[in-house]
Structures are given as C-alpha cells and as structure tokens.
Design a protein around this motif. Structure first.
Motif, short mmCIF file in Angstrom:
data_model
loop_
_atom_site.label_atom_id
_atom_site.label_comp_id
_atom_site.label_asym_id
_atom_site.label_seq_id
_atom_site.Cartn_x
_atom_site.Cartn_y
_atom_site.Cartn_z
N SER A 1 -4.29 6.61 5.91
CA SER A 1 -5.10 7.42 4.99
C SER A 1 -4.74 7.14 3.52
CB SER A 1 -4.90 8.90 5.30
OG SER A 1 -3.52 9.20 5.28
N SER A 2 -3.62 6.44 3.29
CA SER A 2 -3.18 6.18 1.90
C SER A 2 -3.58 4.79 1.39
CB SER A 2 -1.66 6.29 1.80
OG SER A 2 -1.20 7.48 2.39
N TYR A 3 -3.97 3.90 2.29
CA TYR A 3 -4.29 2.52 1.89
C TYR A 3 -5.63 2.08 2.47
CZ TYR A 3 0.55 2.08 0.36
OH TYR A 3 1.75 2.25 -0.28
N ASP A 4 -6.29 1.15 1.76
CA ASP A 4 -7.52 0.55 2.31
C ASP A 4 -7.16 -0.49 3.37
OD1 ASP A 4 -9.42 1.91 0.58
OD2 ASP A 4 -8.52 0.74 -1.05
N TYR A 5 -6.12 -1.27 3.06
CA TYR A 5 -5.68 -2.31 4.00
C TYR A 5 -4.17 -2.32 4.10
CZ TYR A 5 -10.44 -4.11 3.84
OH TYR A 5 -11.81 -4.21 3.94
N ILE A 6 -3.67 -2.40 5.33
CA ILE A 6 -2.24 -2.62 5.57
C ILE A 6 -2.12 -3.96 6.28
CG2 ILE A 6 -0.18 -1.78 6.78
CD1 ILE A 6 -1.33 1.08 6.51
N LEU A 7 -1.48 -4.91 5.64
CA LEU A 7 -1.33 -6.25 6.22
C LEU A 7 0.09 -6.41 6.74
CD1 LEU A 7 -3.06 -8.41 3.42
CD2 LEU A 7 -4.13 -7.35 5.41
N ILE A 8 0.23 -7.01 7.93
CA ILE A 8 1.57 -7.25 8.49
C ILE A 8 1.78 -8.75 8.62
CG2 ILE A 8 3.17 -6.73 10.37
CD1 ILE A 8 1.32 -4.41 11.19
#
Length: 254
Positions: A117-124
């Motif tokens: 809910s805090s980011y548009d994209y989370i990349l790993i």
C-alpha cells in the motif's frame, strides 16, 4: 495497491541486477514510488544505487529472518522516488539458517506484503540460483521478469526456471504471473544476437517485452559510480531502453 515483481534467472551475468537498478530508477523518474529489495548476497544492487555495502547494518538478511521490520531496513537512495532494502554479504548464511524453519518459503512474503500500500512497485533483485532466497522472492511476488541474454546459451536453463515458476505457482503462490521475458545485451551487428531474439520471440511471443536492452558501454560503467544509468547518463542508449521498459510495464499494469 502496489505490485511486487521479482527479477530472476538462475544464470549469472544475464543483466538481473542491471535491470533491477535501472528499471527502479526509470520507474522513479516516471513518478512511481519504488522499493528495490536486494535479495542477492553479492549486494550489487545495493552498491549500484550508491549505498556503501560495508556500512549496511540492517537489510534483507534481518528482514527475511524477521529480526527487523521492513520499515527499519528501508534506506532512501539518490534516485528520485526510489528506496532500497540493502543486502550485505551476511545474506549468504540465510539459506542454511532457514532450512529447519517452519514456512521457510514465506519469510519474505510475511515481512513485505503490508508494504504494497506504500509503493507502486516493489522490485526484488534475486540471487543467481534457484535456492531458498529466490524461492522466497517468487513466493512473495505478483509476477516475475526473466532477463535473457542474447547469447548462445540463452535458452539453456530457461526451461528449468520456467519449471520452478510452475512449481511455485502450484505449491506456494498460485497468483504468480510472468510479467515478461526481457532480452538483454543485444548487439544488432551480431547474427547470433538476432537469432536469439527471433528464437525467443517465436517460442514465447506475447511473453516477451517489446523493449530490448542493447549492449551499451555507459550502462556497464554506471555501477562503478554507484549510479543508475538515469543519473549517470540519461542521454545514453541504455537509459532510453530502460525508460522504454518502465513505460511498457506501467502501460501493462494501469
């Protein structure tokens, strides 16, 4: 709601970290809020965004073993709108430490799912293996980007990775999608590069990104300055390629 995307391929040297760092920076420049999680003990994504690896006291290791919260691990980077959960060489030990833990494949998922809910994209950025670290990344991700180098052995090992994705879908994460296959290190002068592109597009048609990442000297120089290609040389071919990829992903997900 944000989207979690793992960048994975068990082959080393195919452009995973280059893609993680530069896609994060490109999405950030396009005004998306991005978190990059470095889940590779080599910690190249961490240094590639200008974070001194030696100074990392809490990062992905503490995140995965639940001795620190995600919020405690997050560091701001110099790239606009991009935060990072850095890695340190101590991440090497995590595979052994997780072996006898209950639900060991879900440790990362439990630690980060509330961040959507805090980011548009989370990349790993995944390690170049199909061990527990990569399994944790695939279990927590909504989709996976598979970088494929435009070289002779490109398709070798791809079947193994796709089988891993299938078994993760079956056992741990039925919602895992393939975001796309990304052709990297393309050199238009080489017949082989063109053959690989044709071959991959023929086999996987819609699964392949339209954007192709070309070989680019500036792209390989940027990490030694601790900068993304966007910060380092926005007029380069590498920057244009990654901005194009970011736009393609945004368009696909909007």
């Amino acid at each position: 709601m944000g989207k979690i995307i793992a960048i994975a391929n068990q082959k080393g040297g195919v452009g995973k970290t280059t893609t993680s760092v530069n896609l994060a920076a490109s999405l950030g420049v396009l005004e998306k809020k991005v978190l990059l999680i470095d889940a590779d003990p080599q910690a190249n994504a961490t240094s590639g965004l200008g974070v001194d690896v030696e100074s990392v006291e809490i990062g992905s290791y503490q995140l995965i073993e639940h001795s620190a919260t995600a919020e405690e691990c997050i560091i701001k980077t110099t790239a606009p709108n991009v935060d990072i959960i850095p890695a340190h060489i101590d991440l090497v030990a995590i595979e052994i430490e997780l072996v006898d833990k209950d639900e060991r494949e879900y440790m990362l998922k439990k630690a980060i799912s509330h961040l959507k809910s805090s980011y548009d994209y989370i990349l790993i950025d995944c390690a170049p293996s199909l061990g527990l670290l990569t399994l944790n990344a695939l279990t927590s991700a909504d989709s996976v980007i598979i970088p494929i180098q435009c070289e002779y052995f490109a398709l070798e090992g791809l079947g193994k990775l796709l089988n891993t994705v299938k078994s993760v879908q079956r056992i741990h994460n039925q919602n895992l999608d393939i975001e796309g296959m990304l052709l990297t290190m393309y050199d238009s002068r080489l017949r082989l590069s063109n053959q690989v592109v044709e071959e991959v597009q023929k086999h996987f048609n819609d699964m392949v990104f339209e954007t192709i990442i070309q070989r680019n000297v500036r792209l390989s120089e940027a990490p030694s300055f601790g900068e993304s290609i966007i910060n380092f040389d926005v007029s380069s071919k590498g920057a244009a390629n990654y901005l194009s990829l970011a736009k393609e992903i945004i368009k696909k997900n909007d």
